[in-house]
Write a protein that holds these residues in place. Structure first.
Motif, short mmCIF file in Angstrom:
data_model
loop_
_atom_site.label_atom_id
_atom_site.label_comp_id
_atom_site.label_asym_id
_atom_site.label_seq_id
_atom_site.Cartn_x
_atom_site.Cartn_y
_atom_site.Cartn_z
N SER A 70 0.83 -1.21 0.00
CA SER A 70 0.00 0.00 0.00
C SER A 70 0.86 1.26 0.00
O SER A 70 0.49 2.28 -0.59
CB SER A 70 -0.97 0.00 1.18
OG SER A 70 -0.28 -0.07 2.41
N LEU A 73 1.87 1.66 -3.52
CA LEU A 73 0.73 2.16 -4.29
C LEU A 73 0.57 3.66 -4.13
O LEU A 73 0.21 4.36 -5.08
CB LEU A 73 -0.56 1.45 -3.85
CG LEU A 73 -1.86 2.00 -4.47
CD1 LEU A 73 -1.87 1.78 -5.97
CD2 LEU A 73 -3.08 1.34 -3.83
N ASP A 76 2.99 5.00 -6.68
CA ASP A 76 2.66 4.60 -8.05
C ASP A 76 1.37 5.27 -8.54
O ASP A 76 1.29 5.72 -9.69
CB ASP A 76 2.51 3.08 -8.14
CG ASP A 76 3.82 2.34 -7.93
OD1 ASP A 76 4.88 3.00 -7.94
OD2 ASP A 76 3.78 1.11 -7.76
N ALA A 77 0.36 5.32 -7.66
CA ALA A 77 -0.92 5.90 -8.07
C ALA A 77 -0.79 7.40 -8.32
O ALA A 77 -1.40 7.93 -9.25
CB ALA A 77 -1.97 5.62 -7.00
N ALA A 80 0.97 7.81 -11.67
CA ALA A 80 0.10 7.45 -12.78
C ALA A 80 -0.96 8.51 -13.03
O ALA A 80 -1.43 8.68 -14.17
CB ALA A 80 -0.56 6.10 -12.50
N ALA A 81 -1.36 9.24 -11.99
CA ALA A 81 -2.41 10.26 -12.13
C ALA A 81 -1.90 11.56 -12.73
O ALA A 81 -2.69 12.40 -13.15
CB ALA A 81 -3.05 10.53 -10.77
N CYS A 169 2.27 13.04 -1.37
CA CYS A 169 1.94 11.68 -0.97
C CYS A 169 2.04 11.61 0.55
O CYS A 169 3.14 11.63 1.10
CB CYS A 169 2.89 10.67 -1.62
SG CYS A 169 2.76 10.62 -3.42
N ALA A 207 -2.26 12.45 -2.81
CA ALA A 207 -2.52 11.04 -2.50
C ALA A 207 -2.38 10.86 -0.99
O ALA A 207 -1.36 11.24 -0.42
CB ALA A 207 -1.54 10.13 -3.24
N TRP A 209 -2.75 8.08 2.18
CA TRP A 209 -2.89 6.68 2.60
C TRP A 209 -3.85 6.58 3.78
O TRP A 209 -3.90 7.45 4.64
CB TRP A 209 -1.54 6.12 3.01
CG TRP A 209 -1.55 4.65 3.33
CD1 TRP A 209 -1.30 3.63 2.46
CD2 TRP A 209 -1.85 4.04 4.60
NE1 TRP A 209 -1.42 2.42 3.12
CE2 TRP A 209 -1.76 2.65 4.42
CE3 TRP A 209 -2.18 4.55 5.85
CZ2 TRP A 209 -1.98 1.75 5.47
CZ3 TRP A 209 -2.42 3.66 6.90
CH2 TRP A 209 -2.31 2.28 6.71
N THR A 231 -10.73 6.49 -4.93
CA THR A 231 -10.00 5.68 -3.95
C THR A 231 -9.54 4.39 -4.58
O THR A 231 -10.32 3.73 -5.29
CB THR A 231 -10.90 5.37 -2.73
OG1 THR A 231 -11.28 6.61 -2.10
CG2 THR A 231 -10.17 4.51 -1.71
N GLU A 232 -8.29 4.02 -4.35
CA GLU A 232 -7.77 2.73 -4.79
C GLU A 232 -7.50 1.87 -3.58
O GLU A 232 -6.99 2.35 -2.56
CB GLU A 232 -6.49 2.92 -5.62
CG GLU A 232 -6.73 3.68 -6.91
CD GLU A 232 -5.57 3.58 -7.88
OE1 GLU A 232 -4.72 2.68 -7.71
OE2 GLU A 232 -5.51 4.42 -8.81
N LEU A 246 -7.16 9.63 -3.72
CA LEU A 246 -6.49 10.42 -4.76
C LEU A 246 -7.38 11.58 -5.20
O LEU A 246 -8.60 11.44 -5.30
CB LEU A 246 -6.18 9.54 -5.97
CG LEU A 246 -5.10 8.48 -5.73
CD1 LEU A 246 -5.27 7.32 -6.69
CD2 LEU A 246 -3.71 9.09 -5.88
#
Length: 251
Positions: A70, A73, A76-77, A80-81, A169, A207, A209, A231-232, A246
């Motif tokens: 997590s 992520l 990474d998320a 990617a965004a 983040c 982002a 967590w 949300t991922e 996110l």
């Protein structure tokens, strides 16, 4: 010969964590614990399990080195965004933790500046000269990386309008609804989210967590003017999944 103390390998019982360091700081107590790995006492039989390090703050479990999916992520998320054509984006990571997020960012050649805000001197020491260097040593040696020894909330509020980042983040709590200290609550308030928005470049990504989904926080992000809120999830062995919230600042 001194007797050998049995461990999980011989008893089948969970091994008790060993405290490696315990410190009182300006925000309370922080503790580094170890499970598995070589025993500190030569009279204790090794369990055979790899070492897992845990960070405990004011009696509250924060994170450990057993997984890290997590935390990866989170990075990474956010990447990617961001628009694919954004060259060398900068990222501010809120919370050094066990180092997975920093290590993940440093693994990607796409990131430019990688700044990490950490308020606990003990945590920084555990990475620079302690056992957590196994996670973060390569990342800390990366010329793109820097550690800012300060409180994240104060950093965002007092320097607004100066440094800006393409991604924030944040991983300083167990989530918006479960903070480590009361002071952190302000980060998820309208004023705190406005400070986050102000520190992002146009189109930048926030982002956050969390140990559990928070529909209320998603709504707070929308109310703060963020776009593309979603949300991922990362499944966990027990209970609700870990998530990354996110959101994007308008262009």
């Amino acid at each position: 010969m001194a007797p050998v103390t049995p461990t999980q390998a011989t008893t089948g019982l969970p091994e008790a964590p060993r405290t490696l360091d315990r410190r009182e700081g300006p925000y309370g107590e922080v503790v580094l614990r170890q499970r598995g790995g070589p025993p500190a006492d030569p009279g204790v039989e090794a369990s055979g399990a790899p070492a897992v390090y845990e960070i405990i703050a004011n009696g509250c479990f924060l994170m450990d080195t057993s997984d890290g999916r997590s935390e990866r992520l989170l990075i990474d998320a956010a990447l990617a965004a961001l628009p694919a054509d954004r060259a060398r984006p900068s990222v501010l990571i809120g919370g050094l933790g066990v180092g997975f997020s920093l290590a993940r960012a440093a693994q990607s050649p796409r990131w430019g500046r990688i700044a990490v805000v950490e308020r606990e001197e003990a945590v920084i020491d555990w990475h620079r000269t302690g056992p957590l260097s196994a996670v973060s040593a390569a990342a800390l040696a990366d010329p793109r990386s820097e550690i800012l020894h300060t409180d994240l909330v104060a950093h965002l509020r007092t320097r607004a309008g100066q440094d800006t980042y393409d991604a924030l983040c944040l991983d300083i709590d167990n989530g918006p609804d479960w903070t480590v200290t009361e002071d952190n609550n302000s980060l998820y308030s309208p004023g705190g989210l406005a400070a986050c928005r102000d520190r992002l470049t146009p189109g930048g990504v926030l982002a956050v967590w969390s140990a559990q989904p928070s529909p209320a926080f998603e709504e707070a992000l929308r109310n703060a003017g963020f776009r593309g809120v979603h949300t991922e999830e990362i499944p966990v062995v027990r209970g609700v999944p870990d998530v990354v919230h996110l959101a994007r600042k308008g262009a």
